[in-house]
Design a protein around this motif. Structure first.
Motif, PDB file in Angstrom:
ATOM      1  N   GLY A  16     -16.803  22.349  -4.704  1.00  0.00           N
ATOM      2  CA  GLY A  16     -18.001  22.968  -4.116  1.00  0.00           C
ATOM      3  C   GLY A  16     -17.699  23.382  -2.691  1.00  0.00           C
ATOM      4  N   GLU A  17     -18.479  24.324  -2.146  1.00  0.00           N
ATOM      5  CA  GLU A  17     -18.125  24.890  -0.842  1.00  0.00           C
ATOM      6  C   GLU A  17     -18.147  23.844   0.265  1.00  0.00           C
ATOM      7  N   PHE A  18     -19.171  23.020   0.273  1.00  0.00           N
ATOM      8  CA  PHE A  18     -19.273  22.077   1.379  1.00  0.00           C
ATOM      9  C   PHE A  18     -18.167  21.031   1.329  1.00  0.00           C
ATOM     10  N   LEU A  20     -15.300  21.388   0.020  1.00  0.00           N
ATOM     11  CA  LEU A  20     -14.047  22.057   0.351  1.00  0.00           C
ATOM     12  C   LEU A  20     -13.849  22.144   1.865  1.00  0.00           C
ATOM     13  N   ILE A  21     -14.855  22.625   2.573  1.00  0.00           N
ATOM     14  CA  ILE A  21     -14.743  22.777   4.037  1.00  0.00           C
ATOM     15  C   ILE A  21     -14.479  21.417   4.679  1.00  0.00           C
ATOM     16  N   ASN A  22     -15.224  20.435   4.226  1.00  0.00           N
ATOM     17  CA  ASN A  22     -15.075  19.086   4.759  1.00  0.00           C
ATOM     18  C   ASN A  22     -13.661  18.557   4.519  1.00  0.00           C
ATOM     19  N   GLY A  38     -18.749  21.261  17.318  1.00  0.00           N
ATOM     20  CA  GLY A  38     -17.779  21.952  16.466  1.00  0.00           C
ATOM     21  C   GLY A  38     -18.355  22.242  15.090  1.00  0.00           C
ATOM     22  N   ILE A  39     -17.538  22.006  14.067  1.00  0.00           N
ATOM     23  CA  ILE A  39     -17.954  22.292  12.691  1.00  0.00           C
ATOM     24  C   ILE A  39     -19.127  21.402  12.275  1.00  0.00           C
ATOM     25  N   GLY A  40     -20.056  21.957  11.496  1.00  0.00           N
ATOM     26  CA  GLY A  40     -21.068  21.112  10.873  1.00  0.00           C
ATOM     27  C   GLY A  40     -22.499  21.530  11.082  1.00  0.00           C
ATOM     28  N   ASP A  41     -22.747  22.459  11.994  1.00  0.00           N
ATOM     29  CA  ASP A  41     -24.134  22.925  12.154  1.00  0.00           C
ATOM     30  C   ASP A  41     -24.182  24.433  11.883  1.00  0.00           C
ATOM     31  N   ASP A  42     -25.318  25.033  12.149  1.00  0.00           N
ATOM     32  CA  ASP A  42     -25.442  26.478  11.902  1.00  0.00           C
ATOM     33  C   ASP A  42     -24.578  27.285  12.861  1.00  0.00           C
ATOM     34  N   CYS A  43     -24.389  26.743  14.060  1.00  0.00           N
ATOM     35  CA  CYS A  43     -23.522  27.375  15.058  1.00  0.00           C
ATOM     36  C   CYS A  43     -22.673  26.298  15.725  1.00  0.00           C
ATOM     37  N   THR A  98     -12.280  30.085  15.419  1.00  0.00           N
ATOM     38  CA  THR A  98     -12.964  29.969  14.132  1.00  0.00           C
ATOM     39  C   THR A  98     -12.054  30.605  13.086  1.00  0.00           C
ATOM     40  N   VAL A  99     -12.145  30.135  11.853  1.00  0.00           N
ATOM     41  CA  VAL A  99     -11.293  30.626  10.761  1.00  0.00           C
ATOM     42  C   VAL A  99     -12.169  30.971   9.567  1.00  0.00           C
ATOM     43  N   SER A 100     -12.160  32.226   9.145  1.00  0.00           N
ATOM     44  CA  SER A 100     -12.905  32.618   7.950  1.00  0.00           C
ATOM     45  C   SER A 100     -11.935  33.061   6.872  1.00  0.00           C
ATOM     46  N   ILE A 101     -12.186  32.582   5.660  1.00  0.00           N
ATOM     47  CA  ILE A 101     -11.260  32.915   4.571  1.00  0.00           C
ATOM     48  C   ILE A 101     -12.027  33.395   3.346  1.00  0.00           C
ATOM     49  N   ALA A 102     -11.435  34.388   2.671  1.00  0.00           N
ATOM     50  CA  ALA A 102     -11.912  34.810   1.354  1.00  0.00           C
ATOM     51  C   ALA A 102     -10.739  34.630   0.404  1.00  0.00           C
ATOM     52  N   LEU A 115      -2.447  25.975   3.778  1.00  0.00           N
ATOM     53  CA  LEU A 115      -2.903  26.936   4.788  1.00  0.00           C
ATOM     54  C   LEU A 115      -3.484  26.189   5.993  1.00  0.00           C
ATOM     55  N   TYR A 116      -4.340  25.210   5.708  1.00  0.00           N
ATOM     56  CA  TYR A 116      -4.977  24.453   6.789  1.00  0.00           C
ATOM     57  C   TYR A 116      -4.011  23.510   7.489  1.00  0.00           C
ATOM     58  N   ALA A 117      -2.946  23.074   6.789  1.00  0.00           N
ATOM     59  CA  ALA A 117      -1.911  22.279   7.466  1.00  0.00           C
ATOM     60  C   ALA A 117      -1.240  23.131   8.540  1.00  0.00           C
ATOM     61  N   ILE A 131     -13.611  25.259  15.557  1.00  0.00           N
ATOM     62  CA  ILE A 131     -15.042  24.954  15.729  1.00  0.00           C
ATOM     63  C   ILE A 131     -15.933  25.599  14.672  1.00  0.00           C
ATOM     64  N   GLY A 132     -15.340  26.276  13.674  1.00  0.00           N
ATOM     65  CA  GLY A 132     -16.198  26.853  12.641  1.00  0.00           C
ATOM     66  C   GLY A 132     -15.501  27.928  11.853  1.00  0.00           C
ATOM     67  N   GLY A 133     -16.274  28.594  11.013  1.00  0.00           N
ATOM     68  CA  GLY A 133     -15.714  29.649  10.186  1.00  0.00           C
ATOM     69  C   GLY A 133     -16.626  29.943   9.026  1.00  0.00           C
ATOM     70  N   ASP A 134     -16.079  30.608   8.015  1.00  0.00           N
ATOM     71  CA  ASP A 134     -16.838  30.857   6.803  1.00  0.00           C
ATOM     72  C   ASP A 134     -15.864  30.848   5.636  1.00  0.00           C
ATOM     73  N   THR A 135     -16.378  30.525   4.459  1.00  0.00           N
ATOM     74  CA  THR A 135     -15.546  30.416   3.270  1.00  0.00           C
ATOM     75  C   THR A 135     -16.237  31.143   2.137  1.00  0.00           C
ATOM     76  N   THR A 136     -15.497  32.053   1.497  1.00  0.00           N
ATOM     77  CA  THR A 136     -16.108  32.783   0.387  1.00  0.00           C
ATOM     78  C   THR A 136     -15.032  33.183  -0.614  1.00  0.00           C
TER      79      THR A 136
HETATM   80  P1  ADP Z   1     -23.671  28.511   6.876  1.00  0.00           P
HETATM   81  O1  ADP Z   1     -24.334  28.458   5.543  1.00  0.00           O
HETATM   82  O2  ADP Z   1     -24.569  28.200   8.017  1.00  0.00           O
HETATM   83  O3  ADP Z   1     -22.847  29.742   7.048  1.00  0.00           O
HETATM   84  P2  ADP Z   1     -21.395  27.053   5.984  1.00  0.00           P
HETATM   85  O4  ADP Z   1     -21.751  26.151   4.847  1.00  0.00           O
HETATM   86  O5  ADP Z   1     -20.708  28.342   5.680  1.00  0.00           O
HETATM   87  O6  ADP Z   1     -22.662  27.276   6.889  1.00  0.00           O
HETATM   88  O7  ADP Z   1     -20.471  26.243   6.979  1.00  0.00           O
HETATM   89  C1  ADP Z   1     -20.761  24.927   7.352  1.00  0.00           C
HETATM   90  C2  ADP Z   1     -19.936  24.570   8.563  1.00  0.00           C
HETATM   91  O8  ADP Z   1     -18.566  24.670   8.244  1.00  0.00           O
HETATM   92  C3  ADP Z   1     -20.173  25.500   9.743  1.00  0.00           C
HETATM   93  O9  ADP Z   1     -20.020  24.734  10.912  1.00  0.00           O
HETATM   94  C4  ADP Z   1     -19.052  26.504   9.604  1.00  0.00           C
HETATM   95  O10 ADP Z   1     -18.729  27.062  10.855  1.00  0.00           O
HETATM   96  C5  ADP Z   1     -17.940  25.621   9.054  1.00  0.00           C
HETATM   97  N1  ADP Z   1     -16.984  26.375   8.218  1.00  0.00           N
HETATM   98  C6  ADP Z   1     -17.267  27.093   7.105  1.00  0.00           C
HETATM   99  N2  ADP Z   1     -16.150  27.608   6.565  1.00  0.00           N
HETATM  100  C7  ADP Z   1     -15.121  27.227   7.355  1.00  0.00           C
HETATM  101  C8  ADP Z   1     -13.718  27.434   7.340  1.00  0.00           C
HETATM  102  N3  ADP Z   1     -13.115  28.172   6.402  1.00  0.00           N
HETATM  103  N4  ADP Z   1     -12.963  26.868   8.317  1.00  0.00           N
HETATM  104  C9  ADP Z   1     -13.567  26.139   9.283  1.00  0.00           C
HETATM  105  N5  ADP Z   1     -14.869  25.890   9.356  1.00  0.00           N
HETATM  106  C10 ADP Z   1     -15.666  26.427   8.406  1.00  0.00           C
END
Ligand code: ADP
Ligand code: MG
Length: 349
Positions: A16-18, A20-22, A38-43, A98-102, A115-117, A131-136
């Motif tokens: 699941g997405e959460f 995975l990020i964790n 850092g990671i874990g909130d909306d911003c 921040t790191v965003s991956i598709a 990749l994360y290593a 401090i954050g990113g997005d995963t899709t």
């Molecule tokens: P939102 O729904 O608000 O976009 P996400 O579930 O996508 O939140 O992300 C939850 C937390 O994880 C946020 O702090 C986000 O920045 C972080 N995050 C998401 N994807 C990644 C990633 N690939 N690498 C690092 N941090 C990520």
């Protein structure tokens, strides 16, 4: 280069997405007290008394990288380096990314762990906070986007547009290696297609392959310049090749330059590999990209502070705009510089 068929393959859907990020980010450290959240909130939340610098880059599979010879851990490392390099090229300190991956379902969890290593090694080595990113998901291949955030005192920031006539043109490290490393890897990929049993001996190319697969951003140069009490009048990183970076600086600064062929810093492996591939080493130095060295200009008054430093080479000087951009060859001929480097068939210009 063979994909290891015995390796464990866990489908990304299992976590699941959460989850995975964790799983991917739990062991990252926070180095800067300016990272409030850092990671874990909306911003994420950051604070800084200084100027804040922001830069971002895409890496697209098949366009910017080829996983048939790029280990995925190296890809993670390099994705961070190319962004940190842009921050250092402003004479600033990089603090957060921040790191965003598709990713397509072709990639198992184990690939993202690798990749994360690589990303984590980069963060720990360069002391930056993830401090954050997005995963899709993607329908095909992998796309990575990294954003780097840095800070600097207003008066220290070096822009591309500050070069003045008579300034010195300076380069860190040496150039051309990353391009040649790519040529060697491409050649081995073709050999491998014909004969998969062939084990290439790449010892003679170790430096240039490392320049391609594991580039290092020049974090040390802004620090060194500060210690030497030198403020660059302009600066850029060498990602697309020396010629095109010189063109950027000169166009934005409204100046020209003379660059001396004999001064171009080349590693012995660059010279020997050019001979083997029948390439002109000057062309490679001017047009080959991805070295992530820093190109900058300094006032001639600062020459004594930088001369003899093993990290720095003076390769030329800035001229008036109407002089244009010229390469002065070993034979003392002046050749116009072009974005694609120096074309030896166009010397009459
Ligand atoms: P939102 O729904 O608000 O976009 P996400 O579930 O996508 O939140 O992300 C939850 C937390 O994880 C946020 O702090 C986000 O920045 C972080 N995050 C998401 N994807 C990644 C990633 N690939 N690498 C690092 N941090 C990520
Ligand atoms: Mg999100």
């Amino acid at each position: 280069m063979l994909e290891d068929k015995n390796k464990q393959r866990t489908s990304l859907a299992e976590l699941g997405e959460f989850g995975l990020i964790n799983h991917l980010t739990e062991h990252f450290k926070i180095y800067h007290n300016t990272t409030t959240k850092g990671i874990g909130d909306d911003c994420a939340v950051i604070s800084d008394q200084k100027e804040i610098l922001v830069t971002t880059d895409f890496l697209v599979e098949g366009v910017h990288f080829d996983l048939s010879y790029m280990p995925i851990k190296h890809l993670g490392y390099k994705a961070v380096m190319v962004n940190l390099s842009d921050v250092y090229a402003m004479n600033a300190e990089a603090k957060q990314i921040t790191v965003s991956i598709a990713v397509s379902n072709r990639f198992p969890l184990e690939a993202l762990e690798e990749l994360y290593a690589g990303i984590q090694l980069a963060c720990d080595t360069y002391k930056v906070d993830l401090i954050g990113g997005d995963t899709t998901s993607s329908t095909k291949g992998m796309i990575i986007s990294v954003t780097a955030i840095g800070s600097a005192e207003k008066e220290d920031i070096a822009y591309r547009n500050g070069a003045q006539p008579n300034d010195l043109v300076v380069l860190s490290g040496d150039i051309g290696g990353a391009y040649l490393g790519l040529q060697v890897l491409e050649r081995e990929k073709e050999v491998f297609k014909v004969n998969p049993q062939n084990q290439p001996d790449l010892e003679a190319y170790s430096y240039i392959i490392e320049r391609q697969l594991k580039p290092e951003a020049r974090k040390d140069i802004p620090k060194l310049l500060k210690e030497l009490d030198v403020k660059p009048t302009s600066m850029i990183d060498v990602s697309d090749g020396l010629s095109s970076e010189l063109i950027h600086i000169c166009t934005q600064s409204k100046v020209g330059c003379n660059i001396y062929e004999e001064k171009l810093p080349l590693d012995p492996q660059v010279i020997s590999t050019c001979e083997e591939f029948n390439l002109d080493s000057t062309t490679v130095a001017l047009s080959g990209g991805e070295d992530y060295e820093l190109l900058f200009t300094v006032s001639i008054k600062d020459f004594d502070k930088i001369k003899g430093n093993p990290n720095l080479t003076v390769i030329g000087h800035v001229t008036e705009e109407n002089q244009g951009l010229n390469l002065i060859t070993r034979a003392n001929q002046s050749v116009k510089l072009r974005a694609q480097g120096w074309n030896s068939f166009n010397q009459e210009e």
